[in-house]
Design a protein around this motif. Structure first.
Motif, PDB file in Angstrom:
ATOM      1  N   VAL A 100      14.970 -16.753  63.971  1.00 18.37           N
ATOM      2  CA  VAL A 100      14.135 -15.543  63.628  1.00 18.37           C
ATOM      3  C   VAL A 100      14.928 -14.588  62.956  1.00 18.37           C
ATOM      4  O   VAL A 100      14.466 -14.102  61.947  1.00 18.37           O
ATOM      5  CB  VAL A 100      13.777 -14.929  64.899  1.00 18.37           C
ATOM      6  CG1 VAL A 100      13.106 -13.497  64.623  1.00 18.37           C
ATOM      7  CG2 VAL A 100      12.850 -15.700  65.885  1.00 18.37           C
TER       8      VAL A 100
ATOM      9  N   ALA B 117       9.457 -21.127  67.105  1.00 22.73           N
ATOM     10  CA  ALA B 117       9.815 -21.040  65.708  1.00 22.73           C
ATOM     11  C   ALA B 117       8.166 -21.373  64.927  1.00 22.73           C
ATOM     12  O   ALA B 117       8.172 -20.583  63.780  1.00 22.73           O
ATOM     13  CB  ALA B 117      10.790 -21.783  65.067  1.00 22.73           C
TER      14      ALA B 117
ATOM     15  N   GLY C 222       5.553 -18.615  65.544  1.00 21.04           N
ATOM     16  CA  GLY C 222       5.736 -17.502  64.930  1.00 21.04           C
ATOM     17  C   GLY C 222       5.509 -17.691  63.440  1.00 21.04           C
ATOM     18  O   GLY C 222       4.873 -16.593  62.922  1.00 21.04           O
TER      19      GLY C 222
ATOM     20  N   THR D 266      15.968 -19.583  69.734  1.00 29.60           N
ATOM     21  CA  THR D 266      15.221 -19.251  68.654  1.00 29.60           C
ATOM     22  C   THR D 266      15.737 -17.930  67.855  1.00 29.60           C
ATOM     23  O   THR D 266      15.118 -17.837  66.852  1.00 29.60           O
ATOM     24  CB  THR D 266      13.647 -18.918  69.195  1.00 29.60           C
ATOM     25  OG1 THR D 266      13.353 -19.973  69.911  1.00 29.60           O
ATOM     26  CG2 THR D 266      12.701 -18.289  68.312  1.00 29.60           C
TER      27      THR D 266
ATOM     28  N   LEU E  60      13.843 -13.734  58.983  1.00 26.36           N
ATOM     29  CA  LEU E  60      13.078 -12.205  59.056  1.00 26.36           C
ATOM     30  C   LEU E  60      13.991 -11.670  57.782  1.00 26.36           C
ATOM     31  O   LEU E  60      13.371 -10.821  56.842  1.00 26.36           O
ATOM     32  CB  LEU E  60      13.203 -11.700  60.096  1.00 26.36           C
ATOM     33  CG  LEU E  60      12.074 -11.585  60.970  1.00 26.36           C
ATOM     34  CD1 LEU E  60      12.116 -10.791  62.283  1.00 26.36           C
ATOM     35  CD2 LEU E  60      10.513 -11.583  60.467  1.00 26.36           C
TER      36      LEU E  60
END
Length: 281
Positions: free
Chosen positions: A97, A213, A216, A93, A101
């Protein structure tokens, strides 16, 4: 947003999220072909949450096992097989991420605008054409890669054989799915098949890897959901619920289909759709 538009979005998401044909590519094209306004990021997240719930229900035993594996890492209980898988999923993951981000915080804005394109479809046909070219290219390119991996990939590995290296490689592939038209499930299945995992095992790991994912992404939109007015919140809930049903049915179909057939039909579909988009625009 009309009920018909919500239904179309839910069905498109529910089907394309788990079939290796790119859900983001199809969702972005919905307003282009229906003539309706873009559904907006909140509806996009709502349908992904609906897909997430479908994964958790369909793979309930695996999800429960991963939860036990997570507790086992801090010394609560024993779940050796799932403890290892829990860590490999977390490792896989990380690339998505970091990439996600970086885009959200603006670190990759120049790259996104110059190479990937902006994932927003408005009423400007020229802007739609530019972005649709990207989707068409990725549909064809990653479709061909899926076909090659599925044709020549061995079927010698199962969950028990997974290593941190395999988890990281599939995770790096998942990060590519942030580019519309790639297909998160498609590119992760491609990587897993290339590493020697069978079709069923590749799909299974792909779906489990999507849980953190998608979760999130859902968490990031919570503040907007709390501030949303009645109509928008209602539309998000209804669309998400319909997506859950469509996604669950599609997942059940795909997992049974992969036990007896190859991914050739999805490869052909991606290539034909990509060619059609180039021709249409």
């Amino acid at each position: 947003m009309t009920f018909l538009q919500m239904l179309i979005i839910a069905v498109v998401q529910g089907i394309s999220e788990f079939l290796p044909i790119s859900s983001s590519g199809h969702l972005i094209l919905v307003p282009v072909f229906t003539g309706a306004d873009d559904q907006g990021p909140m509806i996009d997240i709502a349908v992904h949450v609906g897909s997430l719930l479908a994964i958790m229900v369909y793979f309930f035993r695996d999800v429960a096992g991963l939860a036990k594996g997570g507790f086992a890492t801090i010394g609560i209980g024993e779940a050796p097989e799932y403890k290892r898988l829990f860590w490999w999923i977390l490792l896989g993951t990380i690339p998505a991420v970091i990439f996600g981000l970086s885009i959200k915080l603006g670190f990759l804005n120049g790259f996104v605008e110059s190479f990937i394109g902006i994932p927003i479809i408005d009423n400007d046909l020229l802007a739609s054409i530019r972005f649709t070219d990207l989707i068409a290219t990725n549909l064809i390119l990653y479709g061909i890669l899926l076909g090659i991996a599925d044709k020549f990939g061995r079927e010698t590995k199962s969950f028990e054989d997974m290593t941190w290296r395999d988890g990281l490689i599939v995770g790096l592939a998942q990060a590519l799915a942030l580019i519309p038209g790639t297909s998160r499930s498609g590119v992760t299945m491609t990587a897993a098949r290339a590493l020697g995992y069978g079709r069923f095992e590749a799909a299974r790991f792909s779906f489990l890897l999507s849980i953190p994912a998608v979760a999130g992404a859902g968490i990031l939109i919570v503040p907007d959901l709390l501030e949303a007015e009645g109509d928008l919140l209602f539309e998000a809930i209804v669309t998400g619920a319909m997506t859950f049903v469509a996604a669950f049915v599609t997942m059940a179909f795909l997992m049974n289909f992969l036990k007896r057939a190859s991914m050739l039909v999805f490869v052909v579909y991606r290539i034909l759709l990509g060619c059609a988009l180039f021709y249409f625009f």
